[in-house]
Scaffold this active site. Structure first.
Site, PDB file in Angstrom:
ATOM      1  N   CYS A 185      17.136 -29.220  -7.845  1.00 36.96           N
ATOM      2  CA  CYS A 185      17.876 -31.257  -8.054  1.00 36.96           C
ATOM      3  C   CYS A 185      19.624 -30.843  -7.293  1.00 36.96           C
ATOM      4  O   CYS A 185      19.781 -30.323  -7.200  1.00 36.96           O
ATOM      5  CB  CYS A 185      17.381 -31.223  -9.068  1.00 36.96           C
ATOM      6  SG  CYS A 185      15.744 -31.780  -9.716  1.00 36.96           S
ATOM      7  N   ILE A 191       9.105 -29.681 -10.081  1.00 37.18           N
ATOM      8  CA  ILE A 191       8.604 -28.098  -9.834  1.00 37.18           C
ATOM      9  C   ILE A 191       7.493 -27.483 -11.228  1.00 37.18           C
ATOM     10  O   ILE A 191       6.797 -27.080 -11.284  1.00 37.18           O
ATOM     11  CB  ILE A 191       9.348 -26.969  -9.021  1.00 37.18           C
ATOM     12  CG1 ILE A 191      10.540 -27.115  -8.399  1.00 37.18           C
ATOM     13  CG2 ILE A 191       9.656 -25.732 -10.175  1.00 37.18           C
ATOM     14  CD1 ILE A 191      10.235 -27.094  -7.338  1.00 37.18           C
ATOM     15  N   GLU A 221      16.396 -23.956 -12.963  1.00 33.92           N
ATOM     16  CA  GLU A 221      15.218 -23.630 -13.848  1.00 33.92           C
ATOM     17  C   GLU A 221      15.256 -22.483 -14.639  1.00 33.92           C
ATOM     18  O   GLU A 221      16.670 -21.948 -14.499  1.00 33.92           O
ATOM     19  CB  GLU A 221      14.161 -22.996 -12.831  1.00 33.92           C
ATOM     20  CG  GLU A 221      13.258 -23.439 -11.677  1.00 33.92           C
ATOM     21  CD  GLU A 221      12.946 -24.950 -11.665  1.00 33.92           C
ATOM     22  OE1 GLU A 221      12.086 -25.021 -12.791  1.00 33.92           O
ATOM     23  OE2 GLU A 221      12.345 -25.192 -11.311  1.00 33.92           O
ATOM     24  N   SER A 268      12.948 -15.396  -3.072  1.00 31.96           N
ATOM     25  CA  SER A 268      13.707 -14.140  -1.775  1.00 31.96           C
ATOM     26  C   SER A 268      14.282 -12.302  -2.263  1.00 31.96           C
ATOM     27  O   SER A 268      13.977 -12.674  -3.481  1.00 31.96           O
ATOM     28  CB  SER A 268      14.680 -15.060  -1.871  1.00 31.96           C
ATOM     29  OG  SER A 268      16.296 -14.284  -2.216  1.00 31.96           O
ATOM     30  N   GLY A 269      14.622 -11.370  -1.278  1.00 34.25           N
ATOM     31  CA  GLY A 269      15.164 -10.921  -1.871  1.00 34.25           C
ATOM     32  C   GLY A 269      16.473 -10.732  -2.048  1.00 34.25           C
ATOM     33  O   GLY A 269      17.143  -9.400  -2.020  1.00 34.25           O
TER      34      GLY A 269
END
Length: 632
Positions: A2, A53, A77, A363-364
């Site tokens: 957000c 989400i 989150e 992602s890494g």
């Protein structure tokens, strides 16, 4: 994911205009296209843009407690919110939604500022407590999510996820900060302890700021830091087992979502490891996406397809042109501050591709910083050993003198650039590393700046924050100090800023499981030999992933996103480079020597020198200043 914004009056509870807060959030509509909300009370206003989400129906914000005494606006989150909620319910708290946002409200009521220690996630939030007349600003441990703030002349403090959320406020004075310009040229980005606009600050990674009405603005408080001062004594096999368990837990926790979820897949060790563990934890095919380039030497799609087949993922790939500079204005808009990491272009493209099928992508990011994956760590480790053979009093004059007369060879691989190595060895380890992570060196910056600009800088150097961070790091060895400084400066300032802005530009939530703070703390306790061995970085990570990934993925040379800026400035962007010296925003500032810029552009175009990265920086700075300060 957000966008948040708000206003808090520090002295008296003046009314807050909801329209002003809405203007701030609407400037960041890309961060939350699914909904918006504004809440005001005497002396405070909170705003929110929502990308739904978790708890799609019940997670609207700003969110208040039943009694209206607490209100929060939250970006990010909290991955362990279910466990924290269960603990709070056992203490009598009653929840009305299934969102992680509500956990923040009840956590504050139960534990006060200590509640942040219980939150595992990526977040930036503002919590208002009516009874205490306070506003609490918080940023996650590693700085995944951004938060900017500034004090205004009317006694208020304003905050927003992005700089553009502050810039729309009519009382914010826009004036460029010369120190931030120096930082940008030296590092390629404006770090978290600086801002291109005077008076604007960024809450640091792992920091909180508790504002209380009637009291002066306090200094931020750091609630978390990583320490390299301790060493694990566990055996290698036990370390491998622990690492895999930590990675599995980090990946599983970041797969919780009520919307489609997938992963970026480059075919490198880090993203392949994340995808392997996602496939292990998922009952259905993992959605993966890759972009490749139309130049074979830059293209990694074959490696990504190998991993996609190995784990039967639902794979998407797209070839994009290496000449993708048409995105420049898009980058300038979304970064706000000048940002010269050219890998932002392919990052935008892979986020754009991912958003076609998912709303969340793993992602890494983070493994290179945590497990010493960058080549510069190997060079630093080797150079520190060499420094140990000669005292500084000998190294400085002898090696420094040789370095200054040795011919420059930008075209050569780093190990063959004797000039750079000699100059680095002549310095302290901290000074050498600070120069190695930089983009435009201090000698060139000195030539670029006008006499007035050099006076205004008052000796400020971009490299000094690296030197200070390394010398004061909670660490044992030189490698520790380099990694610590990167985690405090490079990671939030470059890597995470790039991922946040480019993913949010297309309304995509990016999650970084390899930046789980427990994983970072584990990596910091590893002996150096478990991070760097035999010329290989990420030694333990690669050993631990041998059960999942093939050898040619684990041990192939690292590529990363490569953008051919030097080629561009000898071709289609050559006129842009020439124009910077004359009728540009940079020229109107009076900060730069136009003759030096013009010579650099001419020498680059003719092939006498490689100034591609410098010209890219100057072009980005030119466009950023023009947009921010109406200098175009």
């Amino acid at each position: 994911m957000c966008g948040i914004a708000g206003i808090f009056h520090l002295e008296t509870a003046k009314p807050v205009d909801p329209a002003r807060v809405r203007l701030m959030t609407d400037a960041m509509v890309h961060r939350g296209p699914d909904g918006s909300g504004v809440w005001t009370a005497p002396g405070v206003g909170l705003g929110h843009r929502r990308l739904s989400i978790i708890d799609l129906a019940g997670g609207a914000q700003p969110m208040l407690t039943d009694d209206g005494a607490l209100a929060v606006t939250f970006n990010g989150e909290i991955y362990n919110f279910a466990a924290v909620r269960t603990e709070l319910e056992s203490k009598g708290h009653i929840f009305h939604t299934h969102s992680d946002t509500e956990v923040i409200l009840h956590g504050w009521r139960q534990w006060g500022p200590e509640c942040v220690q219980r939150f595992d996630g990526m977040f930036a939030f503002a919590l208002y407590d009516a009874r205490a007349q306070s506003l609490w600003l918080v940023r996650d441990r590693l700085g995944v999510k951004p938060l900017h703030y500034a004090q205004l002349s009317d006694g208020s403090l304003i905050f927003a996820s992005e700089l553009k959320g502050l810039l729309v406020h009519p009382l914010l004075r826009r004036a460029p900060d010369m120190h931030a310009v120096e930082d940008f040229l030296g590092l390629g980005y404006v770090p978290d302890d600086a801002c291109i606009v005077q008076g604007i600050k960024k809450l640091g990674a792992g920091e909180t700021l508790l504002l209380q009405r009637g009291k002066p603005l306090p200094a931020p408080i750091r609630y978390w830091d990583v320490s390299f001062a301790d060493r694990s004594r566990a055996k290698p096999a036990a370390l491998e087992e622990e690492l895999v368990a930590l990675m599995q837990a980090a990946v599983r926790s970041r797969m919780v979502a009520d919307v489609p979820l997938g992963a970026f897949l480059s075919g490198g060790v880090d993203s392949s490891s994340v995808v392997a563990l996602m496939a292990e934890a998922s009952k259905r095919a993992v959605k993966t996406c890759t972009i490749g380039f139309d130049v074979d030497t830059l293209d990694e799609t074959a490696y990504a397809e190998q991993i996609a087949k190995r784990f039967a993922t639902d794979h998407s790939s797209r070839i994009v042109s290496s000449d993708d500079y048409a995105l420049i204005d898009t980058l300038v808009y979304h970064f706000d501050e000048p940002f010269a990491d050219a890998s932002a272009l392919p990052t935008y493209r892979v986020c754009e591709l991912a958003r076609e099928s998912v709303t969340v992508a793993l992602s890494g990011d983070g493994a290179d910083e945590a497990f010493a994956g960058y080549r510069r760590y190997r060079f630093q480790h080797t150079e520190e050993r060499l420094r140990g053979f000669l005292p500084q009093s000998v190294r400085g004059p002898i090696l420094g003198g040789l370095g200054h007369i040795y011919p420059k060879a930008d075209w050569a691989p780093r190990p063959l650039r004797a000039k750079a190595t000699l100059l680095s060895l002549a310095q302290s380890g901290e000074e050498g590393y600070a120069a190695a992570v930089g983009v435009t060196g201090q000698p060139m910056r000195t030539r670029l700046f006008s006499p007035d600009a050099r006076t205004a800088l008052q000796g400020h150097r971009a490299e000094d924050r690296y030197i200070h961070a390394m010398r004061n790091a909670p660490a044992r060895e030189a490698l520790d100090r380099a990694q610590y400084a990167d985690m405090k400066i490079w990671l939030p300032g470059d890597i995470l800023t790039k991922t946040d802005r480019m993913s949010m530009a297309v309304s995509l939530e990016a999650r970084e499981p390899l930046l789980d703070h427990r994983l970072i703390e584990f990596a910091a306790r590893l002996p150096v030999s478990m991070r760097l061995r035999g010329g290989q970085g990420k030694y333990l990570l690669k050993k631990a992933m041998q059960a999942y990934l093939p050898e040619d993925i684990l041990y192939r040379p690292k590529m990363g996103f490569v953008t051919p800026v030097s080629h561009w400035f000898r071709g289609a962007l050559a006129p842009e480079a020439a124009a910077i010296a004359g009728g540009s925003a940079l020229a109107r500032t009076g900060w730069f020597d136009g003759k030096v810029i013009a010579r650099a552009a001419a020498d680059h175009k003719s092939g006498l020198a490689d100034h591609g990265r410098l010209l890219w920086q100057l072009m980005i700075l030119d466009r950023s200043l023009g947009r921010l300060f109406n200098l175009g």
